[in-house]
Design an enzyme around this catalytic site. Sequence first.
Site, PDB file in Angstrom:
ATOM      1  CG  ASP A  71      -8.417   3.052  -2.042  1.00  0.00           C
ATOM      2  OD1 ASP A  71      -8.794   3.344  -0.650  1.00  0.00           O
ATOM      3  OD2 ASP A  71      -8.331   3.972  -2.680  1.00  0.00           O
ATOM      4  CG  ASP A 481      -6.646  11.323  -0.306  1.00  0.00           C
ATOM      5  OD1 ASP A 481      -5.579  11.976  -1.006  1.00  0.00           O
ATOM      6  OD2 ASP A 481      -7.072  10.264  -0.458  1.00  0.00           O
TER       7      ASP A 481
END
Length: 887
Positions: A71, A481
């Site tokens: 992504d 993340d």
Amino acid sequence: MRRTCILTAVLALAAGLLAGTPPALAADSTAKVPLTADTYTWKNARIDGGGFVPGIVFNRKEKNLAYARTDIGGAYRWQESSKTWTPLLDSVGWTDWGHTGVVGLASDAVDPNKVYAAVGTYTNSWDPGNGAVLRSSNRGASWQKTDLPFKLGGNMPGRGMGERLAVDPNKNSVLYLGAPSGKGLWRSTDSGVSWSQVANFPNVGNYQQDPSDTSGYASDNQGVVWVTFDESTGTSGNATKTVYVGVADLQNSVYRSTDAGATWTRLAGQPTGYLAHKGVLDATGGYLYLSYSDKGGPYDGGKGQVWRYATATGTWTNISPVAEADTYYGFSGLTVDRQKPGTVMATAYSSWWPDTQIFRSTDSGATWTRAWDYTSYPNRANRYTMDVSSSPWLTWGANPSPPEQAPKLGWMTESLEIDPFNSNRMMYGTGATLYGTENLTNWDSGGQFTIKPMVQGLEETAVNDLASPPSGAPLLSALGDIGGFRHTDLTKVPSMMFTSPNFTTTTSLDFAETNPNTVVRVGDLDSGPHIAFSTDNGANWFAGSDPSGVSGGGTVAAASDGSRFVWSPGGAGVQYTTGFGSSWSASSGIPAGAIVESDRVDPRTFYGFKSGKFYVSTDGGATFTASSATGLPAGDSVRFKALPGVKGDVWLAGGASDGAYGLWHSTDAGTSWTKLSNVDQADTIGFGKAAAGASYQTLYTSAKIGGVRGIFRSTDKGASWTRINDDAHQFGWTGAAITGDPRVYGRVYVSTNGRGVIYGDTSDTGGGGTDPTDPPDPTPTGACAVTYKITNQWSGGFQADVQLSNTGSSAWTGWSLGWTFPNAQTISQTWNAESTQSGSTVTAKNVGWNANVAAGSSVSFGFTGSWSGTNGKPTAFKLGDQNCTVG
């Protein structure tokens, strides 16, 4: 990782990217800075994965040709000989940084040399550029680009649906692209060179994740989401007649053309109330399989179904593996076995707890089996085993209670593909890695299949900060993340990310310049502390306390001797503490949200910057005074650092193209500044080992110099610059952090927004540096003592720490410790040492930074390993030929 954590992290990443990117990027000049004979080799500090893999595409004509899209981290091609992935979009430059987000990928089944990628990261204002379709005739080694008149959303909601980009399997000059934002369906008839909207396609989509979102992120119309050809309705050289298209519309999700795209109709009898995430056609069996969710994903989804459409009769059959009432997730990942018609698999992509689920049918969906089942709750039986020894951090250091397990089977499992040439090989993407198996058909025979990370070479992390201390590990990183890592060896995957606590995103870190064992990091966490400290160079951590009101990590600075810290967290003003943050006091004279750094010599001097003003504290962060200097960048897109070894020597980079933008230098602690006239724009600044004969440390920057964007190095205090990257190695946006290595001349660590930590090494050996990962053969002499301690043990595995002490009278310039395991234990991962094992015999050797051990001093290292039966401790250790005392 929980759904809310992931969503928060992604939005924070997007916001952080905006804060660090010039609001309007000027186009690069065509002028070039000549490259000297000094060329660089670029590699990743290995993490292996780290982000969402929403798409995997196998070529249907050529065996072992596969691609993966991410992504925010570009696209990759599978290399069968090494079982690794090769990055394909490192040539994407600064201005087009959004083209590292890949929303669609297509491999040509007629000519396997051709591959296409639909690129663009955000459809809202976060990405200033439009999307594009990239085309390659050499499997992604080089690309040509066609710009589109609209944006694409590789990191937008719905990005796991697809594939939006498809090549006609009979006439490969024809391609289709499904667009978001109400832009409809697009077609190319000249192999992707030009595109036009399919004017008569009846539905541009209407599904929005959250129509009330004023940022445009969650309120974007997710649009046309996949295209699938029925290859049986065409002949070679002629356009395929039947084409199916998926649309983000809960009531009208599938359309079909039976005349090669001339006319389109809504497929009659289709399910409603759901979005078709995937449409996979099995021409041999005559079925179109569809996986449905009530939401667009990749985080949300509470209900789902799987359907089968008979292409010859128009009959719809609900083949859901689970009754709708029993789902708490949507279905997305969907694949068929091209070697075994009737074999189909699907994923419960949004089943966050206790785990994702994978379903398999060998009778076209009439019956299903699951990857795992409950025996008696909360106990479960798995049809698989997981081996994450190549990426041990995938356990997150967790020890969950059943029915959860560590590592998880996955989450965000929107991509799932069986190799069309090999029924035993299957790959699937998750939010953190790409898993696979090569003995999948064991599932059908009642045996277990083995799942392993198949992700080496695919590096997808967003990097917020980097540090390279003068001793200890060569690299510490702050990542989105997955928190961050301590790399003792850049070529190996660390055993674990930073833990205790695990930040979802680490926003800033620092070490004490003259005491590098003292390290601090800050980050984001849904509940819990936002700051952590280490006294062993980042190997182990403990949490500090938060001042009142803290909501995010912000930036943090350690005093040069580690005696105190200054923190500028989200949600609260700037704070300072002595010791390790058991209590905090508010700093005065500096605004909330300021960026903070420390002087690298004076432990009581700290610096800050906010909205064009530079601030200085000389009392340990208690009070700050604004510098009277003017002309600095007015905004907050600024990074600055103080030079090690010289008090008050500060460099500042940043700005925006509509105002002050460049690189500034102060030698009086920010009282006055000199702007370097030979730097057009600069966004980062870092320092590394000085060149041979130079008296000043080497400077590194991500900048625009001489009209060219790139990574630059100066060995003469900024008087001249050399571009050290090239057009093939641009890595998109590199504006968050940069640092040189204080021990290796020419080595530079570069942050990226999706391609992980990149490091470069020069071919110029004139700097006189040595690589600490390649130490000389150790020849220790003298007495030694060893303490061997098992620090953690679980079924089949354990962790141990070893302390080696120099009890002799002379220093060691290298060491090699050997022992024999009494019960055939096997080492799987080592830190702070290099280990080899032959049978039960182990040799642990120093790494570069801990080679020298003074008399009376000690060095420690650790490892994880496996055991069975008994896990006895070794009773004898040898340092070279010297027997050590065992404590």
